[in-house]
Design a protein around this motif. Structure first.
Motif, PDB file in Angstrom:
ATOM      1  N   SER A 130       0.819  -1.220   0.000  1.00  0.00           N
ATOM      2  CA  SER A 130       0.000   0.000   0.000  1.00  0.00           C
ATOM      3  C   SER A 130       0.850   1.266   0.000  1.00  0.00           C
ATOM      4  O   SER A 130       0.326   2.364  -0.177  1.00  0.00           O
ATOM      5  CB  SER A 130      -0.945   0.011   1.202  1.00  0.00           C
ATOM      6  N   ASP A 131       2.157   1.122   0.178  1.00  0.00           N
ATOM      7  CA  ASP A 131       3.051   2.285   0.179  1.00  0.00           C
ATOM      8  C   ASP A 131       3.420   2.626  -1.264  1.00  0.00           C
ATOM      9  O   ASP A 131       4.063   1.835  -1.951  1.00  0.00           O
ATOM     10  CB  ASP A 131       4.315   1.968   0.980  1.00  0.00           C
ATOM     11  N   PRO A 132       3.036   3.812  -1.750  1.00  0.00           N
ATOM     12  CA  PRO A 132       3.324   4.177  -3.142  1.00  0.00           C
ATOM     13  C   PRO A 132       4.815   4.156  -3.481  1.00  0.00           C
ATOM     14  O   PRO A 132       5.179   3.828  -4.606  1.00  0.00           O
ATOM     15  CB  PRO A 132       2.761   5.603  -3.263  1.00  0.00           C
ATOM     16  N   GLU A 133       5.672   4.472  -2.522  1.00  0.00           N
ATOM     17  CA  GLU A 133       7.111   4.449  -2.795  1.00  0.00           C
ATOM     18  C   GLU A 133       7.634   3.029  -2.940  1.00  0.00           C
ATOM     19  O   GLU A 133       8.506   2.759  -3.766  1.00  0.00           O
ATOM     20  CB  GLU A 133       7.871   5.197  -1.690  1.00  0.00           C
ATOM     21  N   VAL A 134       7.107   2.109  -2.137  1.00  0.00           N
ATOM     22  CA  VAL A 134       7.501   0.701  -2.248  1.00  0.00           C
ATOM     23  C   VAL A 134       7.113   0.164  -3.628  1.00  0.00           C
ATOM     24  O   VAL A 134       7.846  -0.618  -4.242  1.00  0.00           O
ATOM     25  CB  VAL A 134       6.856  -0.135  -1.130  1.00  0.00           C
ATOM     26  N   MET A 135       5.960   0.607  -4.134  1.00  0.00           N
ATOM     27  CA  MET A 135       5.426   0.086  -5.398  1.00  0.00           C
ATOM     28  C   MET A 135       5.808   0.936  -6.610  1.00  0.00           C
ATOM     29  O   MET A 135       5.391   0.641  -7.731  1.00  0.00           O
ATOM     30  CB  MET A 135       3.902  -0.018  -5.300  1.00  0.00           C
ATOM     31  N   ARG A 136       6.615   1.949  -6.408  1.00  0.00           N
ATOM     32  CA  ARG A 136       6.938   2.912  -7.468  1.00  0.00           C
ATOM     33  C   ARG A 136       7.449   2.254  -8.744  1.00  0.00           C
ATOM     34  O   ARG A 136       7.005   2.570  -9.854  1.00  0.00           O
ATOM     35  CB  ARG A 136       7.979   3.905  -6.939  1.00  0.00           C
ATOM     36  N   PHE A 137       8.407   1.338  -8.634  1.00  0.00           N
ATOM     37  CA  PHE A 137       9.004   0.716  -9.816  1.00  0.00           C
ATOM     38  C   PHE A 137       8.312  -0.594 -10.210  1.00  0.00           C
ATOM     39  O   PHE A 137       8.793  -1.308 -11.078  1.00  0.00           O
ATOM     40  CB  PHE A 137      10.498   0.463  -9.583  1.00  0.00           C
ATOM     41  N   GLY A 187       3.208   2.932  -8.248  1.00  0.00           N
ATOM     42  CA  GLY A 187       2.711   3.417  -6.965  1.00  0.00           C
ATOM     43  C   GLY A 187       1.341   2.904  -6.584  1.00  0.00           C
ATOM     44  O   GLY A 187       0.870   3.147  -5.479  1.00  0.00           O
ATOM     45  N   ARG A 188       0.686   2.185  -7.498  1.00  0.00           N
ATOM     46  CA  ARG A 188      -0.653   1.662  -7.187  1.00  0.00           C
ATOM     47  C   ARG A 188      -0.549   0.491  -6.204  1.00  0.00           C
ATOM     48  O   ARG A 188       0.289  -0.391  -6.368  1.00  0.00           O
ATOM     49  CB  ARG A 188      -1.362   1.207  -8.465  1.00  0.00           C
ATOM     50  N   PRO A 189      -1.435   0.443  -5.191  1.00  0.00           N
ATOM     51  CA  PRO A 189      -1.402  -0.659  -4.216  1.00  0.00           C
ATOM     52  C   PRO A 189      -1.972  -1.945  -4.803  1.00  0.00           C
ATOM     53  O   PRO A 189      -2.699  -1.928  -5.793  1.00  0.00           O
ATOM     54  CB  PRO A 189      -2.287  -0.137  -3.082  1.00  0.00           C
ATOM     55  N   THR A 190      -1.629  -3.059  -4.178  1.00  0.00           N
ATOM     56  CA  THR A 190      -2.207  -4.344  -4.552  1.00  0.00           C
ATOM     57  C   THR A 190      -3.481  -4.549  -3.735  1.00  0.00           C
ATOM     58  O   THR A 190      -3.433  -4.486  -2.503  1.00  0.00           O
ATOM     59  CB  THR A 190      -1.228  -5.497  -4.258  1.00  0.00           C
ATOM     60  N   PRO A 191      -4.617  -4.776  -4.375  1.00  0.00           N
ATOM     61  CA  PRO A 191      -5.873  -4.948  -3.623  1.00  0.00           C
ATOM     62  C   PRO A 191      -5.821  -6.150  -2.680  1.00  0.00           C
ATOM     63  O   PRO A 191      -5.181  -7.162  -2.975  1.00  0.00           O
ATOM     64  CB  PRO A 191      -6.920  -5.170  -4.721  1.00  0.00           C
ATOM     65  N   MET A 192      -6.489  -6.034  -1.555  1.00  0.00           N
ATOM     66  CA  MET A 192      -6.557  -7.100  -0.558  1.00  0.00           C
ATOM     67  C   MET A 192      -6.977  -8.427  -1.183  1.00  0.00           C
ATOM     68  O   MET A 192      -6.395  -9.476  -0.893  1.00  0.00           O
ATOM     69  CB  MET A 192      -7.543  -6.706   0.552  1.00  0.00           C
ATOM     70  N   ALA A 193      -7.987  -8.421  -2.048  1.00  0.00           N
ATOM     71  CA  ALA A 193      -8.483  -9.663  -2.635  1.00  0.00           C
ATOM     72  C   ALA A 193      -7.407 -10.353  -3.468  1.00  0.00           C
ATOM     73  O   ALA A 193      -7.318 -11.587  -3.473  1.00  0.00           O
ATOM     74  CB  ALA A 193      -9.721  -9.393  -3.490  1.00  0.00           C
ATOM     75  N   ILE A 194      -6.588  -9.593  -4.165  1.00  0.00           N
ATOM     76  CA  ILE A 194      -5.517 -10.175  -4.981  1.00  0.00           C
ATOM     77  C   ILE A 194      -4.476 -10.830  -4.066  1.00  0.00           C
ATOM     78  O   ILE A 194      -4.012 -11.946  -4.325  1.00  0.00           O
ATOM     79  CB  ILE A 194      -4.847  -9.102  -5.859  1.00  0.00           C
ATOM     80  N   VAL A 195      -4.111 -10.136  -2.998  1.00  0.00           N
ATOM     81  CA  VAL A 195      -3.138 -10.694  -2.049  1.00  0.00           C
ATOM     82  C   VAL A 195      -3.690 -11.965  -1.416  1.00  0.00           C
ATOM     83  O   VAL A 195      -3.021 -13.010  -1.399  1.00  0.00           O
ATOM     84  CB  VAL A 195      -2.785  -9.666  -0.952  1.00  0.00           C
ATOM     85  N   ARG A 196      -4.913 -11.905  -0.906  1.00  0.00           N
ATOM     86  CA  ARG A 196      -5.512 -13.016  -0.149  1.00  0.00           C
ATOM     87  C   ARG A 196      -5.834 -14.218  -1.032  1.00  0.00           C
ATOM     88  O   ARG A 196      -5.564 -15.365  -0.664  1.00  0.00           O
ATOM     89  CB  ARG A 196      -6.788 -12.519   0.533  1.00  0.00           C
ATOM     90  N   ASP A 197      -6.379 -13.966  -2.224  1.00  0.00           N
ATOM     91  CA  ASP A 197      -6.912 -15.062  -3.040  1.00  0.00           C
ATOM     92  C   ASP A 197      -5.962 -15.549  -4.133  1.00  0.00           C
ATOM     93  O   ASP A 197      -6.148 -16.649  -4.655  1.00  0.00           O
ATOM     94  CB  ASP A 197      -8.241 -14.632  -3.679  1.00  0.00           C
TER      95      ASP A 197
END
Length: 198
Positions: free
Chosen positions: A32-39, A43-53
């Motif tokens: 959910s941190d835009p800087e972690v996901m920058r590259f 910067g878009r977060p990964t939705p909970m459903a994608i992570v969980r399922d």
């Protein structure tokens, strides 16, 4: 290769353990941190459903297919806090592994990415018997490229991929780094000599 509580290995500051179904919130928070996901996603977060399922079930299934390879939760040995993950994702035949990592921003700049990456490179050659460890990142991701080099991998090539929704920097391409089994003894000796000199 791992002990009964799912710990793959420990370094001076890190414990790398198996993920469990209880790690969903950790992974969602990390992504959910835009800087972690920058590259990765711009910067878009990964939705909970994608992570969980999707993501977590895939991570958990990997452990039995190629023992000693996969994604490992990185935990601060002193405080017990979740810091992110490190990965040795196997090729189809398990003879090669792709090195990767994703750490919380609070863990950046402290050498933890290099510490964990070196531990997994050593593990890949010494315990798993990999013939090659490789990694990729965006050409503009200077920090990750520096970690790859410190982990003993050398630059191989720059290449360009086509994306439907490219993120800034895509136009400069992707880079690949690698370390082959025949070069591992030299790298190991360099690391061991540096440790003795400390």
């Amino acid at each position: 290769m791992r002990d009964d509580d799912g710990v793959l290995l420990e370094t001076e500051r890190l414990r790398l353990r198996r993920f469990t179904t209880n790690d969903v919130d950790h992974l969602v928070e990390l992504d959910s941190d835009p800087e972690v996901m920058r590259f990765l996603t711009g910067g878009r977060p990964t939705p909970m459903a994608i992570v969980r399922d999707e993501q977590l079930p895939r991570i958990l299934a990997q452990y039995d297919r190629h023992p000693g390879l996969g994604k490992w939760a990185a935990v601060d040995r002193a405080a017990g806090d979740f810091l992110g993950w490190f990965a040795l994702d196997p090729s189809d035949d398990g003879t090669e592994a792709e090195l990767g990592y994703r750490l919380r921003r609070s863990a950046w700049g402290s050498g933890l990415a290099t510490e964990g990456s070196r531990a997994l490179v050593r593990h890949a050659f010494a315990a798993v018997g990999a013939r090659r460890v490789w990694a990729e990142t965006m050409a503009v991701n200077a920090r990750s490229r520096a970690v790859m080099a410190k982990a003993g991998l050398r630059y191989v090539r720059t290449f360009h991929l086509t994306f439907d929704d490219p993120i800034p920097g895509t136009e400069h391409g992707e880079v690949e780094y690698e370390l082959r089994r025949e070069d591992w003894p030299r790298v190991r000796q360099e690391w061991d000599a540096a440790l003795r000199a400390r």
